[in-house]
Scaffold this active site. Structure first.
Site, short mmCIF file in Angstrom:
data_model
loop_
_atom_site.label_atom_id
_atom_site.label_comp_id
_atom_site.label_asym_id
_atom_site.label_seq_id
_atom_site.Cartn_x
_atom_site.Cartn_y
_atom_site.Cartn_z
N CYS A 121 -2.95 21.87 41.75
CA CYS A 121 -4.07 22.66 41.27
C CYS A 121 -5.38 21.88 41.22
O CYS A 121 -6.46 22.48 41.14
CB CYS A 121 -3.76 23.22 39.89
N HIS A 265 -9.87 25.35 35.93
CA HIS A 265 -8.67 25.82 36.62
C HIS A 265 -8.10 26.99 35.83
O HIS A 265 -7.94 26.93 34.61
CB HIS A 265 -7.65 24.68 36.72
N ASN A 295 -2.66 32.26 38.29
CA ASN A 295 -2.86 30.88 38.74
C ASN A 295 -2.67 30.81 40.25
O ASN A 295 -1.56 30.99 40.75
CB ASN A 295 -1.86 29.97 38.02
#
Length: 338
Positions: A121, A265, A295
């Site tokens: 990520c 994020h 996500n």
């Protein structure tokens, strides 16, 4: 965690943003039909309401290429002007060639050097810093940096603790050398990166590569899907993202009070809330879209950056803080003067 040394100024600016999300929407109610969960359970614990799922014939490079085209259109650059393509992804089309090479072919960027970056990520911010170094040395002037994921290909749809979290998508930016003394907008002022391999077991896909190839004997255990220790991941994510944010701001000669917008994020609303609170920033100065997309790993920040840009949330001169964490364990933060 050691304090990073001061970086030389890297004159590079983001001159265009773009994103692409697959058409298929999978809601929490949809997931509740095949796994023991509910919209209330997912929303309360994550903040996610729905996510996008790529079509069976859509590869990561397809998502990345469309995001790239949109970023290039926004920047007003042609494919021939792109000299470097970096794709941040943990869901490549293949082990090799790189996804970036497939993107090069699809968009016709024949003059580009192409490779992938794998930092989960945090990957987009890692790739952004790598591109800055190429620009800073004078070897390249215009680069395409992409975060793209087809995480639905790694999800165990029987594991309610992980399958509710992830989605597919891609975001991209075009960055270009900015001459010293010019008032170029989108200037990247600083980037901080960190890693701790001791925490590798917290978030991983253990099977499918050389360490644990997929065999008839282990295929039923789904080792090629996402495994996560949620509580420990949460704790380390908050700590590392906060540290990286503070360090990137310090290198840029700024404080949290100078930040107009944080683009974190998009993993969990509670993590984002904890970061904002510890930085002393109100909710209106934090951008969130995880309710729509979940996500999307390396794609979350460039997608959110593009949406914030298109929505008029970024004004000339604004200080924008980008911050991420991911499996590895990795973390990164960048400060941009819009």
């Amino acid at each position: 965690m050691s304090k990073p040394s001061s970086q030389p100024f890297c004159a590079s600016s983001i001159i265009g943003t773009g994103s692409y999300m697959p058409e298929k929407v999978m809601t929490n109610e949809d997931i509740s039909k095949f796994v023991d969960t509910s919209d209330e359970w997912i929303t309360t614990r994550t903040g996610i309401k729905e996510r996008r799922i790529a079509a069976a014939d859509e590869a990561t490079s397809d998502l990345a290429s469309e995001a790239a085209r949109r970023a290039m259109a926004a920047a007003g650059v042609t494919a021939e002007e792109i000299q470097l393509i970096i794709v941040a992804t943990v869901t490549p089309d293949m082990f090799f060639p790189s996804t970036a090479c497939f993107v090069q072919k699809k968009i016709g960027a024949s003059n580009a050097v192409c490779f992938d970056v794998s930092a989960a990520c945090s990957g987009f911010l890692y790739a952004l810093q790598v591109a800055r170094h190429f620009i800073n040395t004078g070897n390249r002037t215009t680069a395409l940096v992409i975060g793209a994921e087809k995480l639905s290909s790694l999800v165990n749809w029987k594991d309610r603790n992980t399958c509710v979290l992830f989605g597919d998508g891609a975001g991209a930016v075009v960055i270009r050398r900015a001459e010293e003394g010019t008032d170029a907008s989108g200037r990247v002022l600083s980037t901080v990166m960190g890693s701790d391999g001791n925490l590798a077991d917290l978030l991983k896909v253990p099977g499918g590569a050389s360490f644990c190839p997929i065999t008839p004997e282990n295929v039923a255990t789904r080792p090629n899907t996402i495994h996560m220790e949620g509580r420990e991941t949460f704790k380390h994510a908050v700590t590392r993202m906060l540290e990286a944010s503070q360090q990137a701001l310090e290198i840029a000669g700024l404080t949290a009070a100078d930040v107009a917008l944080v683009i974190p994020h998009q993993a969990n609303a509670r993590i984002i809330g904890a970061i904002a609170e510890r930085l002393g920033l109100p909710p209106e100065r934090v951008f969130m879209n995880l309710d729509k997309y979940g996500n999307t790993s390396a794609a979350t920040i460039p997608v959110a950056l593009d949406e914030a840009n298109k929505a008029g949330r970024l004004n000339k001169g604004d200080v924008v803080l980008l911050v991420a964490f991911g499996g590895g364990f990795t973390w990164a933060s960048s400060v941009v003067r819009w």
